[in-house]
Write an enzyme that holds these catalytic residues in place. Structure first.
Site, mmCIF file in Angstrom:
data_model
loop_
_atom_site.group_PDB
_atom_site.id
_atom_site.type_symbol
_atom_site.label_atom_id
_atom_site.label_comp_id
_atom_site.label_asym_id
_atom_site.label_seq_id
_atom_site.Cartn_x
_atom_site.Cartn_y
_atom_site.Cartn_z
ATOM 1 N N THR A 171 -6.852 -14.823 -32.995
ATOM 2 C CA THR A 171 -5.551 -14.909 -32.316
ATOM 3 C C THR A 171 -5.839 -15.107 -30.837
ATOM 4 O O THR A 171 -6.402 -14.220 -30.184
ATOM 5 C CB THR A 171 -4.745 -13.602 -32.506
ATOM 6 N N LYS B 13 2.178 -17.580 -34.457
ATOM 7 C CA LYS B 13 1.673 -16.195 -34.534
ATOM 8 C C LYS B 13 2.267 -15.336 -33.408
ATOM 9 O O LYS B 13 2.739 -14.226 -33.644
ATOM 10 C CB LYS B 13 0.144 -16.233 -34.444
HETATM 11 P P1 NAD Z 1 -13.318 -7.176 -34.095
HETATM 12 O O1 NAD Z 1 -13.476 -6.726 -32.697
HETATM 13 O O2 NAD Z 1 -13.502 -6.198 -35.211
HETATM 14 O O3 NAD Z 1 -14.293 -8.434 -34.392
HETATM 15 C C1 NAD Z 1 -14.637 -9.399 -33.458
HETATM 16 C C2 NAD Z 1 -16.125 -9.664 -33.642
HETATM 17 O O4 NAD Z 1 -16.511 -10.734 -32.789
HETATM 18 C C3 NAD Z 1 -16.994 -8.459 -33.260
HETATM 19 O O5 NAD Z 1 -17.808 -8.112 -34.372
HETATM 20 C C4 NAD Z 1 -17.834 -8.967 -32.086
HETATM 21 O O6 NAD Z 1 -19.140 -8.446 -32.046
HETATM 22 C C5 NAD Z 1 -17.812 -10.458 -32.344
HETATM 23 N N1 NAD Z 1 -18.105 -11.279 -31.165
HETATM 24 C C6 NAD Z 1 -17.586 -11.188 -29.924
HETATM 25 N N2 NAD Z 1 -18.079 -12.160 -29.130
HETATM 26 C C7 NAD Z 1 -18.928 -12.879 -29.905
HETATM 27 C C8 NAD Z 1 -19.753 -14.005 -29.675
HETATM 28 N N3 NAD Z 1 -19.817 -14.606 -28.481
HETATM 29 N N4 NAD Z 1 -20.489 -14.473 -30.685
HETATM 30 C C9 NAD Z 1 -20.453 -13.863 -31.914
HETATM 31 N N5 NAD Z 1 -19.703 -12.798 -32.198
HETATM 32 C C10 NAD Z 1 -18.944 -12.310 -31.198
HETATM 33 O O7 NAD Z 1 -11.855 -7.830 -34.173
HETATM 34 P P2 NAD Z 1 -10.996 -8.164 -35.484
HETATM 35 O O8 NAD Z 1 -10.084 -7.032 -35.782
HETATM 36 O O9 NAD Z 1 -11.905 -8.689 -36.542
HETATM 37 O O10 NAD Z 1 -10.087 -9.348 -34.923
HETATM 38 C C11 NAD Z 1 -10.596 -10.685 -34.763
HETATM 39 C C12 NAD Z 1 -9.430 -11.577 -34.379
HETATM 40 O O11 NAD Z 1 -8.412 -11.498 -35.388
HETATM 41 C C13 NAD Z 1 -8.748 -11.179 -33.062
HETATM 42 O O12 NAD Z 1 -8.421 -12.354 -32.371
HETATM 43 C C14 NAD Z 1 -7.517 -10.404 -33.515
HETATM 44 O O13 NAD Z 1 -6.457 -10.472 -32.581
HETATM 45 C C15 NAD Z 1 -7.166 -11.141 -34.795
HETATM 46 N N6 NAD Z 1 -6.405 -10.357 -35.781
HETATM 47 C C16 NAD Z 1 -6.781 -9.086 -36.091
HETATM 48 C C17 NAD Z 1 -6.038 -8.374 -37.027
HETATM 49 C C18 NAD Z 1 -6.428 -6.959 -37.406
HETATM 50 O O14 NAD Z 1 -5.609 -6.293 -38.067
HETATM 51 N N7 NAD Z 1 -7.613 -6.487 -37.066
HETATM 52 C C19 NAD Z 1 -4.923 -8.954 -37.647
HETATM 53 C C20 NAD Z 1 -4.589 -10.277 -37.328
HETATM 54 C C21 NAD Z 1 -5.341 -10.972 -36.387
#
Ligand code: NAD
Length: 305
Positions: free
Chosen positions: A106, A181
């Site tokens: 997102t 979204k």
């Molecule tokens: P998260 O923080 O658990 O996961 C993000 C991952 O990206 C982490 O493991 C981090 O180490 C990795 N990362 C960061 N920079 C990086 C890079 N340069 N190279 C490789 N890996 C890298 O977050 P999430 O909950 O999985 O959310 C991910 C996306 O999905 C976000 O944009 C969030 O807004 C969206 N989202 C989340 C949810 C939810 O309920 N968690 C729901 C809908 C959308």
């Protein structure tokens, strides 16, 4: 047909999404900065790699699931916005032409459109495909994908998205998945505040929460924040209100999405005064400890104002 897929960002959402692709028979090479996330991919039969450039070698599809627009820009376009001389070290310059790129993060609409335009200039096909459904939906493979991109790009992405989700909606051109979204989540943020204020007012007036629920859920106040995610304990047994506001969908996530909505309103000239107010209220809720609580816990914080 089995594809070779690079999955970048194996966090709470990306981890289970990648696992579903492995289970469906695809070869998934995954990269994340967090070693624990890499280990988890290995445990479900994917291939963890410790270098993003190695992850994309010989792949047909790249999927990203990263925290924010800056991460997505940097991965695809490099630190300096990329460039065919390779100075930026972004993936766009090293992928084989016609690689399918799917960004499920997102992020802000402007970044989504900038990366899609740069991808297209280099002969790749890209969609923005943010999701709703949370970690539960990612694990069960029942996410909803809101997809922006050309008809051709969406047609190519659809079979991959169908493994990770149940509902795939084409919202229009590049960036329109992100637009859908943040518009949806702005409705959610505002409606949760409205429902919360109504329950607090009802309580002050001596109105039983269940009685208010029974009436409003069958009247014009009906909405998802009320009937599926009621912010007070009792009426909807599965809502986080019955579990001490353990997320669920954390206050910090709601604030992130409201900030994106206000950034988009600013750059497009749309007037969203309720969205702005919701952002300010969620900012204060997060500062008061709501960042890691469910966003519906705002109902108890409102009483402290
Ligand atoms: P998260 O923080 O658990 O996961 C993000 C991952 O990206 C982490 O493991 C981090 O180490 C990795 N990362 C960061 N920079 C990086 C890079 N340069 N190279 C490789 N890996 C890298 O977050 P999430 O909950 O999985 O959310 C991910 C996306 O999905 C976000 O944009 C969030 O807004 C969206 N989202 C989340 C949810 C939810 O309920 N968690 C729901 C809908 C959308």
């Amino acid at each position: 047909m089995s594809s070779k897929i690079a999955f970048i960002g194996l966090g709470n959402m990306g981890g289970p999404m990648a696992a579903n692709l492995v289970r469906a028979g695809h070869k998934v090479a995954g990269f994340d900065l967090n070693p624990k996330a890499l280990e988890a991919l290995g445990a479900v039969g994917g291939t963890p790699v410790s270098d993003v450039h190695e992850a994309v070698e010989g792949v047909d599809v790249v999927i990203t699931m990263l925290p924010a627009g800056a991460h997505v820009r940097e991965i695809y376009m490099g630190k300096n916005g990329g460039g065919k001389d390779g100075a930026g070290n972004g993936l766009l310059d090293e992928l084989a032409p016609d690689t399918l790129l799917i960004d499920c993060s997102t992020i802000d609409v402007d970044s989504a459109r900038a990366v899609a335009a740069a991808a297209s200039e280099r002969g790749h096909v890209m969609v923005d495909a943010p999701v709703s459904g949370g970690v539960g939906g990612a694990t069960a493979g029942t996410l909803t994908f809101m997809v922006g991109g050309s008809d051709e790009a969406v047609a190519r992405a659809r079979p991959v998205l169908e493994i990770m989700g149940k509902t795939i909606v084409h919202a229009g051109g590049a960036g329109n998945g992100q637009a859908a979204k943040i518009c949806n989540n702005m409705i959610l943020g505002i409606s949760m505040l409205a429902v919360s204020e109504a329950f607090n007012l009802g309580e002050s007036l001596g109105l039983d929460a269940q009685a208010l629920f029974d009436i409003a859920s069958k009247s014009s106040g009906q909405c998802w924040s009320l009937t599926s995610y009621c912010p007070v304990p009792g009426p909807v047994p599965t809502s986080p209100a019955n579990n001490d506001y353990k997320p669920g969908f954390a206050g910090a996530m709601m604030l992130k999405d409201l900030k994106l909505s206000q950034q988009a309103a600013g750059s497009s000239g749309a007037r969203t005064p309720l969205g702005a107010q919701a952002e300010a209220l969620y900012e204060a809720y997060c500062e008061a400890g709501g960042a890691s609580r469910d966003f519906s816990g705002v109902v108890t914080w409102l009483k402290t104002l």
